[in-house]
Design a protein around this motif. Structure first.
Motif, PDB file in Angstrom:
ATOM      1  N   ASN A  63     -15.949 -73.308   7.364  1.00 15.65           N
ATOM      2  CA  ASN A  63     -16.797 -72.133   7.195  1.00 15.65           C
ATOM      3  C   ASN A  63     -16.405 -70.965   8.084  1.00 15.65           C
ATOM      4  OD1 ASN A  63     -18.777 -72.020   5.207  1.00 15.65           O
ATOM      5  ND2 ASN A  63     -19.838 -73.747   6.167  1.00 15.65           N
ATOM      6  N   ILE A  64     -15.098 -70.744   8.226  1.00 11.97           N
ATOM      7  CA  ILE A  64     -14.633 -69.590   8.999  1.00 11.97           C
ATOM      8  C   ILE A  64     -14.243 -68.496   8.016  1.00 11.97           C
ATOM      9  CG2 ILE A  64     -12.904 -68.742  10.624  1.00 11.97           C
ATOM     10  CD1 ILE A  64     -12.571 -71.626  11.615  1.00 11.97           C
ATOM     11  N   PRO A  65     -14.863 -67.299   8.128  1.00  8.23           N
ATOM     12  CA  PRO A  65     -14.504 -66.213   7.212  1.00  8.23           C
ATOM     13  C   PRO A  65     -12.995 -65.972   7.259  1.00  8.23           C
ATOM     14  CG  PRO A  65     -16.340 -65.568   8.617  1.00  8.23           C
ATOM     15  CD  PRO A  65     -15.875 -66.905   9.095  1.00  8.23           C
ATOM     16  N   THR A  66     -12.349 -65.952   6.095  1.00  8.60           N
ATOM     17  CA  THR A  66     -10.892 -65.875   6.082  1.00  8.60           C
ATOM     18  C   THR A  66     -10.350 -65.032   4.932  1.00  8.60           C
ATOM     19  OG1 THR A  66     -10.709 -68.046   7.115  1.00  8.60           O
ATOM     20  CG2 THR A  66      -8.781 -67.275   5.921  1.00  8.60           C
ATOM     21  N   LEU A  67      -9.432 -64.132   5.276  1.00 10.04           N
ATOM     22  CA  LEU A  67      -8.726 -63.335   4.277  1.00 10.04           C
ATOM     23  C   LEU A  67      -7.249 -63.661   4.389  1.00 10.04           C
ATOM     24  CD1 LEU A  67     -10.572 -59.957   4.891  1.00 10.04           C
ATOM     25  CD2 LEU A  67     -10.724 -61.353   2.827  1.00 10.04           C
ATOM     26  N   VAL A  68      -6.591 -63.907   3.259  1.00  9.16           N
ATOM     27  CA  VAL A  68      -5.174 -64.290   3.311  1.00  9.16           C
ATOM     28  C   VAL A  68      -4.320 -63.352   2.453  1.00  9.16           C
ATOM     29  CG1 VAL A  68      -5.677 -66.724   3.752  1.00  9.16           C
ATOM     30  CG2 VAL A  68      -5.426 -65.928   1.401  1.00  9.16           C
ATOM     31  N   GLY A  69      -3.015 -63.454   2.650  1.00 11.39           N
ATOM     32  CA  GLY A  69      -2.078 -62.689   1.829  1.00 11.39           C
ATOM     33  C   GLY A  69      -2.156 -61.193   2.041  1.00 11.39           C
ATOM     34  N   ILE A  70      -2.462 -60.742   3.288  1.00 13.69           N
ATOM     35  CA  ILE A  70      -2.542 -59.300   3.551  1.00 13.69           C
ATOM     36  C   ILE A  70      -1.193 -58.858   4.112  1.00 13.69           C
ATOM     37  CG2 ILE A  70      -4.065 -57.523   4.444  1.00 13.69           C
ATOM     38  CD1 ILE A  70      -5.817 -59.798   5.558  1.00 13.69           C
ATOM     39  N   GLY A  71      -0.314 -58.412   3.239  1.00 13.98           N
ATOM     40  CA  GLY A  71       1.044 -58.023   3.655  1.00 13.98           C
ATOM     41  C   GLY A  71       1.033 -56.938   4.714  1.00 13.98           C
ATOM     42  N   GLY A  72       1.835 -57.113   5.755  1.00 17.92           N
ATOM     43  CA  GLY A  72       2.027 -56.089   6.775  1.00 17.92           C
ATOM     44  C   GLY A  72       0.869 -55.855   7.725  1.00 17.92           C
ATOM     45  N   ILE A  73      -0.135 -56.743   7.698  1.00 13.66           N
ATOM     46  CA  ILE A  73      -1.327 -56.483   8.519  1.00 13.66           C
ATOM     47  C   ILE A  73      -1.056 -56.649  10.016  1.00 13.66           C
ATOM     48  CG2 ILE A  73      -2.293 -58.831   8.418  1.00 13.66           C
ATOM     49  CD1 ILE A  73      -4.283 -55.554   8.194  1.00 13.66           C
ATOM     50  N   LEU A  74      -0.141 -57.553  10.373  1.00 16.94           N
ATOM     51  CA  LEU A  74       0.098 -57.801  11.805  1.00 16.94           C
ATOM     52  C   LEU A  74       0.557 -56.539  12.530  1.00 16.94           C
ATOM     53  CD1 LEU A  74       1.761 -61.342  11.876  1.00 16.94           C
ATOM     54  CD2 LEU A  74      -0.601 -60.728  12.353  1.00 16.94           C
ATOM     55  N   GLU A  75       1.335 -55.717  11.825  1.00 16.58           N
ATOM     56  CA  GLU A  75       1.819 -54.478  12.441  1.00 16.58           C
ATOM     57  C   GLU A  75       0.685 -53.530  12.756  1.00 16.58           C
ATOM     58  OE1 GLU A  75       4.916 -52.247  10.458  1.00 16.58           O
ATOM     59  OE2 GLU A  75       6.092 -54.112  10.350  1.00 16.58           O
ATOM     60  N   LYS A  76      -0.350 -53.584  11.942  1.00 19.78           N
ATOM     61  CA  LYS A  76      -1.460 -52.640  12.117  1.00 19.78           C
ATOM     62  C   LYS A  76      -2.444 -53.100  13.181  1.00 19.78           C
ATOM     63  CE  LYS A  76      -1.675 -50.820   7.413  1.00 19.78           C
ATOM     64  NZ  LYS A  76      -2.571 -50.726   6.248  1.00 19.78           N
ATOM     65  N   LEU A  77      -2.411 -54.386  13.516  1.00 15.23           N
ATOM     66  CA  LEU A  77      -3.404 -54.917  14.449  1.00 15.23           C
ATOM     67  C   LEU A  77      -2.888 -54.905  15.881  1.00 15.23           C
ATOM     68  CD1 LEU A  77      -4.613 -58.003  12.380  1.00 15.23           C
ATOM     69  CD2 LEU A  77      -5.860 -55.881  12.767  1.00 15.23           C
ATOM     70  N   THR A  78      -3.805 -54.705  16.811  1.00 13.97           N
ATOM     71  CA  THR A  78      -3.457 -54.734  18.231  1.00 13.97           C
ATOM     72  C   THR A  78      -4.221 -55.871  18.880  1.00 13.97           C
ATOM     73  OG1 THR A  78      -3.457 -52.336  18.069  1.00 13.97           O
ATOM     74  CG2 THR A  78      -3.245 -53.282  20.276  1.00 13.97           C
ATOM     75  N   ASP A  79      -3.525 -56.635  19.688  1.00 17.51           N
ATOM     76  CA  ASP A  79      -4.156 -57.761  20.368  1.00 17.51           C
ATOM     77  C   ASP A  79      -5.341 -57.257  21.200  1.00 17.51           C
ATOM     78  OD1 ASP A  79      -3.642 -60.662  20.722  1.00 17.51           O
ATOM     79  OD2 ASP A  79      -3.731 -60.103  22.831  1.00 17.51           O
ATOM     80  N   GLY A  80      -6.483 -57.908  21.043  1.00 15.00           N
ATOM     81  CA  GLY A  80      -7.643 -57.567  21.867  1.00 15.00           C
ATOM     82  C   GLY A  80      -8.515 -56.456  21.320  1.00 15.00           C
ATOM     83  N   GLU A  81      -8.079 -55.813  20.204  1.00 16.13           N
ATOM     84  CA  GLU A  81      -8.880 -54.722  19.656  1.00 16.13           C
ATOM     85  C   GLU A  81      -9.884 -55.264  18.642  1.00 16.13           C
ATOM     86  OE1 GLU A  81      -6.764 -50.745  19.124  1.00 16.13           O
ATOM     87  OE2 GLU A  81      -7.330 -51.333  17.095  1.00 16.13           O
ATOM     88  N   THR A  82     -11.115 -54.819  18.754  1.00 18.73           N
ATOM     89  CA  THR A  82     -12.166 -55.350  17.886  1.00 18.73           C
ATOM     90  C   THR A  82     -12.023 -54.845  16.444  1.00 18.73           C
ATOM     91  OG1 THR A  82     -13.693 -55.569  19.702  1.00 18.73           O
ATOM     92  CG2 THR A  82     -14.659 -55.446  17.507  1.00 18.73           C
ATOM     93  N   VAL A  83     -12.165 -55.773  15.491  1.00 21.42           N
ATOM     94  CA  VAL A  83     -12.188 -55.399  14.079  1.00 21.42           C
ATOM     95  C   VAL A  83     -13.418 -56.036  13.413  1.00 21.42           C
ATOM     96  CG1 VAL A  83      -9.680 -55.195  13.860  1.00 21.42           C
ATOM     97  CG2 VAL A  83     -10.773 -57.373  13.400  1.00 21.42           C
ATOM     98  N   CYS A  84     -13.784 -55.511  12.243  1.00 27.42           N
ATOM     99  CA  CYS A  84     -14.900 -56.084  11.483  1.00 27.42           C
ATOM    100  C   CYS A  84     -14.343 -56.624  10.176  1.00 27.42           C
ATOM    101  CB  CYS A  84     -15.930 -55.022  11.102  1.00 27.42           C
ATOM    102  SG  CYS A  84     -16.553 -54.076  12.485  1.00 27.42           S
ATOM    103  N   MET A  85     -14.858 -57.750   9.721  1.00 30.56           N
ATOM    104  CA  MET A  85     -14.450 -58.213   8.400  1.00 30.56           C
ATOM    105  C   MET A  85     -15.618 -58.753   7.607  1.00 30.56           C
ATOM    106  SD  MET A  85     -12.243 -61.637   9.393  1.00 30.56           S
ATOM    107  CE  MET A  85     -11.921 -62.297   7.772  1.00 30.56           C
ATOM    108  N   ASP A  86     -15.592 -58.453   6.296  1.00 32.07           N
ATOM    109  CA  ASP A  86     -16.531 -59.056   5.365  1.00 32.07           C
ATOM    110  C   ASP A  86     -15.643 -59.774   4.347  1.00 32.07           C
ATOM    111  OD1 ASP A  86     -18.175 -59.750   3.307  1.00 32.07           O
ATOM    112  OD2 ASP A  86     -19.365 -57.902   3.367  1.00 32.07           O
TER     113      ASP A  86
END
Lengths: 87, 533
Positions: B192-215
């Motif tokens: 039961n962990i909210p999970t999104l997969v197959g998001i091409g190129g997302i790692l480049e956009k994310l910064t370690d430690g920065e808060t994000v929101c997901m639905d």
């Protein structure tokens, strides 16, 4: 220097787990500890050296100890190999 | 603020947390040169790194004895001598010295005859990685060391990673690779962990430690959210979680409509593990056991004994019923050990019951296994893809043959085992009244039924908007099947996607559906709809 022959009983030979038990025990010995396996001369205090020898199940090996407490060390190591090295 | 729309939801839910980049740092050794005078300094750096790594491994060895050998290797004097000599004699810096020494040992292991020993090269490389990370002041990603809530972002997660997933701290997962049926998706769903997969190129956009929101349910990921968005998602998350708790409490209530009709709530499963998980949702049983997984995840046609062991365990687990669908391969499902001839129209080709009837000996092995398991619970046999009464009669006759053999051999089985069928071909719909007189139950397979009735390939993206089980033709067929079944006094269930769609529940109840069978994740939602109906 004292030495004794012993058979390796571990079903998969001296792989990581038993090699780690043996290296640890040898590390505690005050004498220099060597294992002869065929042509190979192995430093028993080194797990990498033991593992790289790939000693197979059923092989006969010779353990040599020289230096202080050699008698006692040899006895400890031989018994340990005979007991299956914790397996 | 940036909103990323994602198509692939692996597991629903809302999460707000800092990103934990689960990504291997660059561990290429720095190439700086050292002078003879600096050798001691470099050796000291190595000694410090080695003590730190040994301490780390000691902790791990306390939890898992696999690491005992790792620890011993890190303490090994030959490793230490190798590194120290390279620094002192060859004047290499500590990082290069570690890399070279470790590679030398790893290659030695790689050259060994024994497979097991060859793989140990990976252990020594692991130690090398830890040493280099320490020397370079980098953090090695480790899901097991998390101690605060995060959203894990990775290229993909493998079984060796997911065993360390702790849902207490992992509040969400996003991956660049993987589909909704990949390993990470299955694990995330079960935890039961909210999970999104197959998001091409997302790692480049994310910064370690920065808060994000997901639905995850809506397929939305918000990067660098502003204050208003943050509080909006916090609120959404609370609403969602209280909703989950409420649904969980409903699990103890039997699925009875307001009018007093008791509905069977069942799970669709592929193996015994699925059943165990579904039992937490308080199911009545299994409405669809996909026996093809036994065949697909195997190196040979599973023997009677192999199948019997699985079916027996499944039968014992199911409280009220276990419906086993006989082999349904062909179409898009193939076997690694059997070559299917290439067909122009595989979905209209040699598949399911057509194969079973043609390969009678194989079919009998399966039927005998199911029959024998039937003395351990309430087992039902379901035939897929029927288009004619002859097929049903042939299949039933083979069951009879198996029963006779088992009786002669003195083996137990349920004499009155129910023999039912999937309703998924247009022919079966039109002949529903005739089938109802000879089958013991119906189960509507809406996925194939919709595709065949509408002549819309369900895998073709271009026409995906035309594929709908709410199409009047499909609804009318479903209604007809249920009525035909009831006229003959047999139970009618449904095991296609539609049965797990909470938007369809009211309609299906109105038609008189007796049993809903779906993937476990949908059961809570459907139960609520039934209780309110």
């Amino acid at each position: 220097m004292v030495s004794a022959k012993v058979i390796v009983k571990n079903p998969s030979g001296l792989h990581a787990r038993p090699a780690s038990v043996l290296a640890q025990a040898a590390g505690k010995c005050k004498s220099e500890t060597i294992l002869l396996y065929g042509e190979k001369r192995i430093q028993l205090k080194s797990i990498l050296n033991i593992m790289s020898a790939a000693i197979k199940a059923g092989s006969e090996v010779e353990i040599q100890c020289s230096g202080d407490s050699e008698e006692e060390d040899l006895k400890t190591l031989v018994e340990l190999v005979e007991s299956g090295l914790g397996e | 603020m940036e909103v990323v729309k994602v198509e692939k939801t692996a597991s629903r839910g809302i999460a707000v947390a800092p990103v934990y980049l689960y990504q291997e740092p660059d561990l290429t050794p720095d190439s700086y040169a050292i002078t003879r005078e600096q050798a001691e300094e470099e050796q000291k750096k190595f000694a410090d790194a080695r003590s730190a790594v040994a301490e780390e491994l000691e902790k791990l060895a306390g939890e898992n004895e696999i690491f005992a050998a790792h620890l011993e290797m890190a303490n090994d004097f030959m490793l230490q001598d190798g590194v120290n000599n390279r620094i002192a004699i060859d004047q290499k810096n500590a990082q290069i010295a570690v890399k070279e020494t470790v590679e030398e040992f790893a290659e030695m292991f790689a050259a060994m005859e024994d497979d097991y020993m060859r793989e140990r090269g990976a252990d020594i490389r692991d130690i090398g990685k830890r040493l280099l990370a320490c020397l370079k002041g980098k953090r090695l990603p480790d899901l097991g060391s998390l101690d605060a809530p995060v959203i894990v972002a990775a290229r993909d997660l493998y079984p060796s990673d997911t065993v360390k997933l702790n849902p207490e701290f992992v509040k969400g997962i996003v991956t660049e690779e993987g589909g909704v049926t990949s390993h990470v998706s299955i694990i995330a769903k079960s935890m039961n962990i909210p999970t999104l997969v197959g998001i091409g190129g997302i790692l480049e956009k994310l910064t370690d430690g920065e808060t994000v929101c997901m639905d995850a349910g809506q397929g939305i990921l918000v990067l660098a959210p502003d204050a208003a968005t943050l509080s909006e998602y916090q609120q959404k998350k609370e609403v969602y979680e209280s909703e989950r708790r409420r649904l969980k409490e409903l699990r103890n209530t039997p699925a009875v409509t307001k009018e007093g009709k008791r509905i069977f709530l069942c799970a669709n499963v592929g193996n015994v593990e699925d059943i165990k998980k579904a039992l937490e949702m308080n199911i009545d049983g299994v409405g669809l056991f996909r026996s093809e997984f036994l065949y697909m995840e195997n190196s040979h046609f599973p023997t009677e004994e192999e199948q019997f062991a699985v079916y027996k365990e499944a039968a014992e687990l199911c409280p009220k019923e276990l419906t086993i669908r006989t082999l349904d391969i062909g179409g898009d499902k193939e076997l690694p050990y059997f070559t299917f001839e290439k067909e122009d129209n595989p979905f209209l080709g040699w598949r399911a019951i057509r194969i079973s009837l043609d390969m009678k000996e194989m079919f009998k092995e399966q039927l005998r296994a199911i029959l024998r398991a039937s003395s351990y619970g309430h087992v039902r046999i379901m035939f897929p893809m029927l288009i004619s009464l002859e097929e049903l009669r042939d299949a039933k006759e083979i069951v009879e043959e198996c029963k006779k053999e088992l009786t002669a051999e003195g083996k137990d089985f349920d004499e009155n085992i129910e023999l039912g069928m999937m309703m998924e071909t247009p022919a079966s719909v039109i002949l529903a009244d005739a089938f109802a007189k000879e089958a013991d139950f119906f189960s509507i397979g809406t996925n194939d039924l919709t595709q065949y009735l509408l002549a819309v390939d369900r895998g073709n993206k271009k026409i995906a908007d035309r594929y709908s089980y709410f199409h009047p033709a499909v609804l009318s067929a479903i209604k007809h099947i249920i009525e035909a079944g009831h006229r003959a006094g047999i139970k009618v269930g449904m095991c296609g996607e539609m049965a797990g769609d909470s938007k369809a529940v009211l309609k299906l109840l109105e038609f008189g559906l007796d049993e809903f069978s779906m993937s476990a994740g949908n059961i809570d939602y459907v139960r609520e709809q039934i209780l309110n109906a």
